[in-house]
Design a protein around this motif. Structure first.
Motif, PDB file in Angstrom:
ATOM      1  N   ASN A  84       0.720  -1.695  -0.374  1.00 18.27           N
ATOM      2  CA  ASN A  84      -0.030  -0.130  -0.149  1.00 18.27           C
ATOM      3  C   ASN A  84       1.097   1.074   0.105  1.00 18.27           C
ATOM      4  N   PHE A  85       2.099   0.898   0.462  1.00 18.48           N
ATOM      5  CA  PHE A  85       2.589   2.750   0.923  1.00 18.48           C
ATOM      6  C   PHE A  85       3.697   2.175   0.659  1.00 18.48           C
ATOM      7  N   GLY A  86       4.478   1.247   0.678  1.00 16.92           N
ATOM      8  CA  GLY A  86       6.430   1.199  -0.082  1.00 16.92           C
ATOM      9  C   GLY A  86       6.253   1.162  -1.405  1.00 16.92           C
ATOM     10  N   ARG A 124       7.747   3.893  -7.138  1.00 16.03           N
ATOM     11  CA  ARG A 124       7.160   4.147  -7.845  1.00 16.03           C
ATOM     12  C   ARG A 124       7.420   5.644  -8.383  1.00 16.03           C
ATOM     13  N   ASN A 125       6.802   6.373  -7.267  1.00 14.60           N
ATOM     14  CA  ASN A 125       6.472   7.576  -7.371  1.00 14.60           C
ATOM     15  C   ASN A 125       8.160   8.830  -7.632  1.00 14.60           C
ATOM     16  N   SER A 166      14.978  -1.392  -8.718  1.00 11.49           N
ATOM     17  CA  SER A 166      14.483  -2.946  -9.903  1.00 11.49           C
ATOM     18  C   SER A 166      13.151  -3.399  -9.281  1.00 11.49           C
ATOM     19  N   LYS A 167      12.541  -4.713 -10.141  1.00  8.09           N
ATOM     20  CA  LYS A 167      11.753  -5.305 -10.131  1.00  8.09           C
ATOM     21  C   LYS A 167      10.988  -6.217  -9.230  1.00  8.09           C
ATOM     22  N   HIS A 168      12.469  -6.059  -7.797  1.00  5.17           N
ATOM     23  CA  HIS A 168      11.801  -6.697  -7.041  1.00  5.17           C
ATOM     24  C   HIS A 168      11.309  -6.254  -6.169  1.00  5.17           C
ATOM     25  N   SER A 169      12.518  -4.439  -6.076  1.00  2.00           N
ATOM     26  CA  SER A 169      11.523  -3.134  -5.309  1.00  2.00           C
ATOM     27  C   SER A 169      10.149  -3.274  -5.978  1.00  2.00           C
ATOM     28  N   LEU A 170       9.496  -2.743  -6.971  1.00  8.28           N
ATOM     29  CA  LEU A 170       8.595  -2.548  -7.147  1.00  8.28           C
ATOM     30  C   LEU A 170       7.863  -4.235  -6.856  1.00  8.28           C
ATOM     31  N   VAL A 211       3.381  13.576   0.746  1.00  8.50           N
ATOM     32  CA  VAL A 211       3.086  14.997   0.811  1.00  8.50           C
ATOM     33  C   VAL A 211       2.180  15.089  -1.376  1.00  8.50           C
ATOM     34  N   GLU A 212       2.523  14.530  -1.895  1.00 10.38           N
ATOM     35  CA  GLU A 212       1.911  14.370  -2.884  1.00 10.38           C
ATOM     36  C   GLU A 212       0.180  13.707  -3.166  1.00 10.38           C
TER      37      GLU A 212
END
Length: 484
Positions: free
Chosen positions: A248-250, A255-256, A262-266, A282-283
């Protein structure tokens, strides 16, 4: 044709009977509706009915005022002079909201320092300056508020400001459990979070009755420094092993902000940094998209300029403010059970909650990071929260330990950590977190949450965060995933 006439003669009586029954049913429902409308109290009668309803509850409350004398905490003596030490607690008449002096050992308890009552009055004053009008107006957060008819009590929950604790309190107030609890921390968190709240009186849903209801209820909320609140949200929901909030947050935070993620992080969102998370918040608040109650503005959640709260407690003085409210409501058993061990019980509860969660999510965690690493993160989380000293290194060598062992060892580590060291450690963690955020993003953050800083009296430009030689100083000690 003959077949058509045959079936027509066969079924026409049935169709006529169905139409007749439908008409009778319609007329019956119409009569019930007319009777309901005629039995509803008219405008003046509505007000009179509501006042009578409130007076019945208020008379019950007046009987509890007599219990204050026996519900008080024993007062410490002031340097052996024999005079009672003036407390920051207060008692307030449940019917008139006027200050009430209470006798304790032939002395008096008075308000002398700034309390939640002062904070509530200050918020009301600021709102008057902002709006030029103190009438109840705007969209009220009544649907999300917790209500107790027995105490004529309204609470507006704010995530990351002790909201779970107060949900546990209301769980006990509802009295629907067969279990007898001595204090709120005994209530299982899952029970408190899934509790169906008491339904507000039907009349409150009429716009012209909201003001009367709010005037005759004791309203309170708890707030927190927006800087520490957003850092707490990050530590609890992103830095610590929590695959639900990684998603939900990570993921959206990475992405922002991250160009070469990396694909793993996304896919997992397990390594979102604090600057990335704060920029995402903030956004979200600026565009009013993808907002979440864990970081939504406190003024946005509880509308303090529309609902004039009698009491605004603060996370920074949570124990003092909570005990005051227990005094006010005549909850003698809570005061007796928690007065001398409030902090230690709260810390133990936080340790248990922090450690048990990852075991529940183990299968999903294993898809992103080894479980042994998640346990290290949990240990670091307790250090970031100021529960375990940084001098207490992660103690386990095996790949996985039982949660009972983990809880036991973590509690012992807390007891071996000095209070002064933990206090200084929390301050250092916050400083490291916020100086890692670009100044531009930090200024945007304070602007987005400007009302929270102003109405609840928090400094929006602390020197330790803004007065720096570099625009950004990368995290290296506490919030670095590599150091875990």
């Amino acid at each position: 044709m003959a077949d058509g006439r045959y079936w027509s003669r066969r079924f026409n009586p049935m169709f006529r009977l169905l139409r007749r029954r439908t008409m009778i049913l319609f007329l019956f429902v119409l009569l019930l509706y007319i009777f309901y409308i005629l039995s509803m109290p008219q405008k003046g009668e509505t007000v009179r009915w509501y006042k009578e309803w409130h007076l019945i509850n208020a008379s019950k409350a007046s009987h509890r005022i007599a219990d204050y004398k026996t519900a008080l905490l024993p007062l410490p003596k002031n340097n052996g002079t024999g005079s009672d030490l003036l407390l920051t607690l207060a008692a307030e008449n449940l019917l008139t909201w006027k200050n009430l002096e209470l006798t304790q050992n032939s002395g008096k308890i008075k308000i002398t320092l700034k309390s939640g009552l002062d904070a509530g009055a200050h918020a009301k004053s600021v709102c008057q300056n902002l709006t030029g009008n103190l009438s109840y107006k705007g969209n009220f957060p009544l649907p999300q508020m917790h209500y107790s008819s027995q105490y004529s009590l309204l609470y507006c929950p704010v995530e990351k400001v002790g909201s779970t604790f107060w949900r546990r309190v209301f769980y006990i107030l509802y009295g629907k459990s067969l279990q007898i609890y001595n204090h709120p921390l005994e209530v299982p968190i899952v029970d408190a979070l899934t509790q169906k709240y008491e339904i507000l009186p039907r009349l409150v849903r009429m716009p012209n009755q909201v003001r009367i209801f709010l005037n005759n209820s004791f309203k309170f909320m708890f707030v927190r420094n927006p800087f520490s609140r957003i850092l707490s949200a990050y530590v609890d929901k992103v830095f610590s092993p929590n695959p639900v909030y990684w998603k939900n947050f990570g993921i959206p935070s990475i992405r922002n902000s991250r160009n070469n993620a990396s694909k793993h992080s996304l896919t997992c969102g397990h390594d979102a940094t604090f600057p990335e998370f704060l920029r995402y918040v903030v956004e979200s608040e600026s565009t009013l998209r993808n907002r979440d109650s864990h970081f939504k503005g406190m003024t946005s959640l509880c509308k303090p300029c529309s609902v004039h709260y009698n009491f605004v407690g603060k996370m920074e003085t949570f124990e003092r403010d909570a005990i005051f409210l227990f005094h006010k409501l005549g909850m003698k058993s809570f005061v007796q059970a928690m007065s001398d061990k409030f902090t230690s019980m709260s810390v133990y509860d936080s340790i248990v909650d922090s450690i048990k969660g990852p075991y529940h999510w183990k299968r999903n965690i294993d898809r992103c990071i080894p479980f042994e690493q998640s346990q290290r993160r949990t240990w670091r989380k307790l250090q970031l929260k100021g529960i375990i000293s940084m001098s207490q290194s992660y103690p386990f060598r095996e790949d996985e330990v039982s949660k009972e062992t983990f809880i036991h060892v973590a509690w012992n580590a807390h007891q071996n950590s000095s209070t002064e060291e933990l206090k200084a450690q929390k301050k250092t963690v916050a400083q490291e977190a916020f100086i890692s955020v670009p100044l531009r993003d930090l200024e945007l953050f304070t602007n987005v949450f400007k009302d929270d800083f102003t109405i609840f009296e928090y400094d929006d430009s602390p020197e330790e965060y803004f007065n720096r030689t570099q625009n950004v100083q990368p995290v290296s000690q506490y919030l670095s995933f590599k150091s875990v």
